[in-house]
Write an enzyme that holds these catalytic residues in place. Structure first.
Site, PDB file in Angstrom:
ATOM      1  N   ARG A 130      10.214 -23.122  11.274  1.00  0.00           N
ATOM      2  CA  ARG A 130      11.577 -23.231  11.164  1.00  0.00           C
ATOM      3  C   ARG A 130      12.445 -22.819  12.315  1.00  0.00           C
ATOM      4  NH1 ARG A 130      12.923 -18.455   6.771  1.00  0.00           N
ATOM      5  NH2 ARG A 130      14.477 -19.561   6.093  1.00  0.00           N
ATOM      6  N   MET A 170      16.746 -28.771  14.108  1.00  0.00           N
ATOM      7  CA  MET A 170      15.775 -29.409  13.372  1.00  0.00           C
ATOM      8  C   MET A 170      15.430 -28.872  11.921  1.00  0.00           C
ATOM      9  SD  MET A 170      11.593 -29.217  13.982  1.00  0.00           S
ATOM     10  CE  MET A 170      11.270 -27.896  12.562  1.00  0.00           C
ATOM     11  N   SER A 188      57.408 -17.285  33.677  1.00  0.00           N
ATOM     12  CA  SER A 188      56.883 -17.781  32.378  1.00  0.00           C
ATOM     13  C   SER A 188      56.011 -19.071  32.685  1.00  0.00           C
ATOM     14  CB  SER A 188      57.961 -18.218  31.487  1.00  0.00           C
ATOM     15  OG  SER A 188      57.260 -18.754  30.270  1.00  0.00           O
TER      16      SER A 188
HETATM   17  P1  ADP Z   1      18.074 -23.985   7.286  1.00  0.00           P
HETATM   18  O1  ADP Z   1      18.236 -23.245   8.510  1.00  0.00           O
HETATM   19  O2  ADP Z   1      18.345 -25.439   7.378  1.00  0.00           O
HETATM   20  O3  ADP Z   1      18.406 -23.114   6.254  1.00  0.00           O
HETATM   21  P2  ADP Z   1      15.423 -22.687   6.775  1.00  0.00           P
HETATM   22  O4  ADP Z   1      14.351 -22.475   7.987  1.00  0.00           O
HETATM   23  O5  ADP Z   1      16.145 -21.457   6.273  1.00  0.00           O
HETATM   24  O6  ADP Z   1      16.422 -24.069   7.345  1.00  0.00           O
HETATM   25  O7  ADP Z   1      14.580 -23.352   5.500  1.00  0.00           O
HETATM   26  C1  ADP Z   1      14.659 -24.431   4.727  1.00  0.00           C
HETATM   27  C2  ADP Z   1      14.561 -23.954   3.304  1.00  0.00           C
HETATM   28  O8  ADP Z   1      13.164 -23.820   3.196  1.00  0.00           O
HETATM   29  C3  ADP Z   1      15.334 -22.537   2.684  1.00  0.00           C
HETATM   30  O9  ADP Z   1      15.387 -23.102   1.140  1.00  0.00           O
HETATM   31  C4  ADP Z   1      14.077 -21.744   2.821  1.00  0.00           C
HETATM   32  O10 ADP Z   1      14.343 -20.821   1.960  1.00  0.00           O
HETATM   33  C5  ADP Z   1      12.897 -22.503   2.643  1.00  0.00           C
HETATM   34  N1  ADP Z   1      11.459 -21.803   3.288  1.00  0.00           N
HETATM   35  C6  ADP Z   1      11.539 -21.567   4.437  1.00  0.00           C
HETATM   36  N2  ADP Z   1      10.511 -20.949   4.854  1.00  0.00           N
HETATM   37  C7  ADP Z   1       9.896 -20.715   3.840  1.00  0.00           C
HETATM   38  C8  ADP Z   1       8.562 -19.931   3.336  1.00  0.00           C
HETATM   39  N3  ADP Z   1       7.843 -19.426   4.270  1.00  0.00           N
HETATM   40  N4  ADP Z   1       8.528 -19.905   1.945  1.00  0.00           N
HETATM   41  C9  ADP Z   1       9.028 -20.522   1.065  1.00  0.00           C
HETATM   42  N5  ADP Z   1      10.175 -21.216   1.469  1.00  0.00           N
HETATM   43  C10 ADP Z   1      10.506 -21.334   2.752  1.00  0.00           C
HETATM   44 MG    MG Z   2      18.140 -21.558   5.842  1.00  0.00          MG
END
Ligand code: ADP
Ligand code: MG
Ligand code: MG
Length: 905
Positions: free
Chosen positions: A98, A109, A797
């Site tokens: 992420r 991304m 001013s």
């Molecule tokens: P954004 O910044 O676009 O919200 P995220 O990184 O938070 O992107 O993730 C997008 C989705 O994927 C979210 O719903 C998040 O909860 C889910 N997600 C991310 N990492 C995990 C994980 N390790 N397990 C389960 N769901 C995940």
């Molecule tokens: Mg998120």
């Protein structure tokens, strides 16, 4: 250099903390903190934003090398906590990758989920979970996400076909189903096979079978995304520096798609639209991550209450709701209870409304993200004031929670939210002046007046506006222009009036002759209804319902706090008693700029003004000025009465005279008849006023220096009005301001006329008032010689509109054309007419202030350009120790809060 590049978290421990957002990004920092406060979060690690900078400087290979050891160790850490192994065939660890900058950035991304799945790992997961459908569902999701995000297969435009969607549609069609959830293991296997074939076809390479290769691919893709077009655009729009970089979060997967005891969702601890203290959110059973926002299936509400409200809005029957769309409280009561406790814990801890993401895996709740939630202006105010009352935050914190600009949303009538949902957008321009307006199209100011006298609501549609349109603008509900930027005539005047305006809607085609306008391929006639959203720049077809703004309650409380902490006054730019009264209601401490030229356009006044301008000699001018004197006096009196007890700065005539004379033959003929001149004479006189560059021409104090009798008349009108108001019991403080001074001698000459006139008026009336004579600093030379000018001026001013124009050498009326491109190309960070250029123009303001005060230590200094209502510029003025900023009435609350923030930051 021995820098720490990777921070781990998991099992109640973390190397990072929530105050390390700069290094770990918002997501990473809060994932760490949630671990520390005992909220269940899947273990993982964060690669710092500094590495992103290294990546951009040194490139992929160098940075992969730098990171290799740390990442391998961190994966080991996650493996140990999860009891799984990355790349293992029997018991594989799967992770998500992420992105995460300091502030959340929608341009970044997309997340890759289920990374680590391979042809062998998928079998391991299937066996271990006893749920092959889940295993293959995860796998097909992974191949698609990885293909889209890391391998660049996501379509660039709406027209392009997404190869994965194509395959998905084909498989669903063959099978005869609509929903993803209806696909069975064999179908999912087929999907994976076809997806991979699509990858091979597009990229020429096989889908990576090694989890490590997958991981490095995804990490690099996150770093690359920092420099993608969307992200760059978003940063520019929101003034986020490129140097910040993004962090990368790698985290063990938890699965919401393991069956009916699993789910995923998002929630807000309070209502982000209204600010009400109501926990709310949405979830989906047997789903993963983005399914909730993607709109593939209808998400369900978390609480019973929310679910019932939702059903009522949707027109869904209670029995249907309960069986088809139950709340989480009904479907998984235990998990819902834990979630409600957890959201409270998070809000209590972070002391602000939280926006959170969660996943339930086989009955166990996991948190995946928490951050301070985005909110509307109304919610911003309510949440801060509620939390202050609840003793969660103190007054200063509550004030700092205000994004001053957003207060604007609270001041104007607003569109009914429900009505907006079904409104049809037919054009888009700049959100020049916020508010919601609905009316019938008219193209000419005269028509606007005529129609509104008949109690019709009109929208004035112009290619661009000029001072001649003022009265039409004043009676219109809103203004739509095809040309002009945020500081165009239409925009500035509309903001001053607190009137909704959409400017520069370049794609609309206005035809004055046929009185039609073409928008989105459709022709609209005079009299057709349209609606404008001045906060978004959108134009809608037909009438969209509005509701009035409420300024009592929490809004008033915010203003009280601003008053308590501010060290700088806020005045207003107002030309009429009505504007002055509005501004006073918003807390203005006087008038910082009263422009006199606007007064000359109303009714018969323009005739006397034109007579004055076209007069052949001083005697003729004095004749005409005599007619103007009582009119001006009366206007000023109204303003002095409205501003009883407060300072009123009135600027002497400023614009080039050419703006006042008629340009149309018909009006010229009329004028000729009235003045006993021939049409040729009038035409010649009007043409002789034409200048190549009127903004640098015969205007400002240059008028008063060449025609002293104008200054004399205006000074007399101001002082007599002050005496009249005084006689009615008002406490008056006139401040006469000479515009466009560049040479101290100009000011000396004008001041002398004013002082002599004052002596005469006071003698005639046998009464007096305390008055001041000051100047605008708006020509660079005035700032450079401010020490000399201060010898004569009682106050300064800064007219930062003209000062910006002359410092940059950009014509305010033409700069719109290239300023946009300049911003896109990164030559300028923002529009210097909207946000004060502190590095350049700001230097002149600083120098002018310092030099002025070196001559006169107590010199009163303020600013009256458009910047006086822009928060960052207001804060800059506060840092220079200015006495006040002055801005349009509807920006007064914004400036007051910004000024208070400057005092406590
Ligand atoms: P954004 O910044 O676009 O919200 P995220 O990184 O938070 O992107 O993730 C997008 C989705 O994927 C979210 O719903 C998040 O909860 C889910 N997600 C991310 N990492 C995990 C994980 N390790 N397990 C389960 N769901 C995940
Ligand atoms: Mg998120
Ligand atoms: Mg000016």
């Amino acid at each position: 250099m021995n820098m720490k590049r990777v921070y781990t978290f998991g099992n109640g421990q973390a190397e990072g903390r929530s105050d390390m957002k700069n290094l770990l990004g918002g997501k990473g920092a809060n994932l760490a903190e949630m671990n520390l406060i005992g909220v269940p979060v899947p273990p993982g690690f964060t690669i710092t934003t500094d590495v992103c900078t290294e990546y951009n400087q040194q490139g992929k290979e160098a940075v992969t090398k730098l990171l290799k050891n740390d990442v391998e160790k961190a994966i080991k850490h996650v493996e140990d906590l999860m009891g799984t192994k990355f790349g293992d065939a029997e018991n594989p660890l799967l992770v998500s990758v992420r992105s995460g900058a300091r502030v959340s950035m929608p341009g970044m991304m997309d997340t890759v989920l289920n990374l680590g799945l391979t042809d062998s790992a998928v079998e391991g997961i299937a066996k271990k979970s006893g749920n092959p459908r889940f295993a293959w569902d995860s796998y097909r999701r992974f191949v698609q996400m990885y293909g889209d995000v890391v391998l660049g297969m996501k379509p660039k435009s709406k027209e392009d076909i997404d190869p994965f969607e194509e395959v998905m549609d084909e498989v669903k069609k063959q099978k005869g189903v609509k929903l993803d959830t209806e696909l069975e293991v064999e179908d999912l296997k087929l999907l994976v096979k076809k997806f991979k074939a699509a990858v091979k076809e597009r990229t020429g390479k096989d889908f990576p079978e090694s989890p490590w290769e997958q991981l490095w691919g995804a990490i690099c893709a996150v770093f690359d995304s920092w420099m993608n077009e969307r992200a760059i655009y978003y940063r520019r729009m929101n003034q986020i520096p490129e140097e910040w970089g993004t962090a990368v979060n790698v985290q063990a997967m938890v699965f919401g798609n393991m069956g009916n005891t699993s789910a995923t969702g998002v929630a807000f601890t309070r209502d982000a639209a209204t600010g009400e203290d109501i926990f709310n959110g949405e979830y989906l059973i047997n789903a993963q991550g983005e399914d909730v926002v993607a709109g593939i299936r209808t998400p369900q509400q978390i609480t019973i209450e929310g679910s019932r409200r939702w059903a009522a809005l949707q027109g869904i029957d209670e029995s249907v709701r309960a069986s088809k769309y139950p709340s989480l409280e009904e479907a998984m009561p235990e998990c819902a209870k834990t979630l409600i406790e957890t959201q409270q814990k998070l809000e209590d801890y972070f002391k602000d409304m939280q926006d959170l993401e969660f996943t339930i895996q086989d009955g166990k709740l996991w948190l995946l993200q928490t951050r301070n939630g985005k909110r509307t202006g109304a919610a911003m105010v309510k949440i801060a004031m509620d939390m202050l009352r609840e003793n969660i935050i103190d007054e200063k914190t509550a004030l700092k929670r205000m994004e001053p600009q957003k207060l604007d949303e609270l001041l104007h009538p607003v569109f009914d939210k429900a009505a907006l949902k079904s409104a049809k957008v037919i054009a888009k321009g700049l959100p020049a002046s916020p508010g919601a307006a609905t009316g019938q199209i008219v193209f000419f100011a005269d028509d606007a007046e005529e129609w509104s006298e008949k109690r019709k609501k009109v929208i004035l549609v112009r290619i661009e506006t000029s001072p001649e349109d003022l009265r039409g603008m004043n009676v219109a509900q809103g203004i739509l222009t095809a040309r002009g930027g945020m500081t165009s005539h239409a925009a500035v005047v509309a903001r001053g009036m607190g009137k909704c305006c959409v400017s520069g809607a370049g794609e609309i085609k206005i035809d004055y002759k046929t009185r039609t306008i073409e928008m989105s391929g459709k022709v609209y006639k005079e009299g057709d209804w349209i609606s404008l959203n001045g906060s978004t720049g959108e134009v809608y077809e037909g009438q969209v319902n509005t509701v009035d703004a409420d300024l009592s309650g929490d809004f008033a409380k915010v203003m009280e706090l601003a008053e308590k902490y501010t060290k700088m006054d806020v005045r207003t730019n107002a030309d009429t008693p009505k504007d002055a009264t509005v501004a006073r209601k918003f807390g203005a401490k006087g008038i910082g700029l009263c422009r006199t030229e606007h007064m000359f356009f109303e009714g018969d006044r323009i005739k006397a003004m034109r007579e004055m301008i076209l007069a052949k000699d001083e005697e003729g001018r004095r004749e005409a000025l005599k007619k103007l004197l009582p009119i001006q006096r009366q206007d000023f009196e109204g303003i002095f009465l409205a501003m009883d007890g407060l300072g009123v700065t009135i600027r002497l005539l400023d614009p080039p005279l050419h703006e006042f004379v008629p340009h149309q033959l018909a009006t010229q003929k009329e004028l000729a008849a009235e003045m006993g001149l021939t049409i040729e004479e009038v035409k010649l006189a009007c043409d002789s006023l034409e200048e190549f560059n009127p903004m640098l021409g015969h205007r400002g104090c240059r008028l008063g220096c060449t025609y002293p009798e104008i200054t004399e008349m205006q000074a007399r009108a101001i002082l007599e009005a002050a005496l009249d108001a005084k006689a009615k019991g008002a406490d008056v403080h006139p401040e006469i301001m000479v515009p466009l001074v560049g040479v101290v001698e100009e000011l000396k000459m004008q001041a002398e006329i004013i002082h002599n006139t004052a002596k005469q008026v006071f003698a005639e009336r046998n009464d007096w008032v305390d008055y001041k004579v000051g100047t605008m600093i708006e020509v660079p030379r005035a700032a450079l010689t401010a020490d000399r000018i201060a010898e004569v001026a009682d106050f300064f001013s800064f007219g930062t509109n003209d000062l910006t124009q002359m410092t940059f050498g950009y014509s305010r009326d033409d700069a719109g054309k290239f300023l946009k491109i300049y911003q896109e190309k990164g030559i300028l960070k923002n529009d210097p007419f909207a946000i004060l250029d502190q590095q350049g123009v700001g230097q002149l303001v600083r120098m002018g202030t310092e030099k002025g005060r070196s001559t006169k230590p107590g010199l009163k200094v303020g600013i009256c350009g458009e910047h006086g209502g822009e928060p960052s510029s207001v804060k800059f003025c506060a840092s220079l120790g200015m006495n006040y900023v002055s801005c349009s009435p509807y920006r007064v609350p914004i400036a007051r809060v910004a000024a208070a923030q400057a005092a406590i930051e």
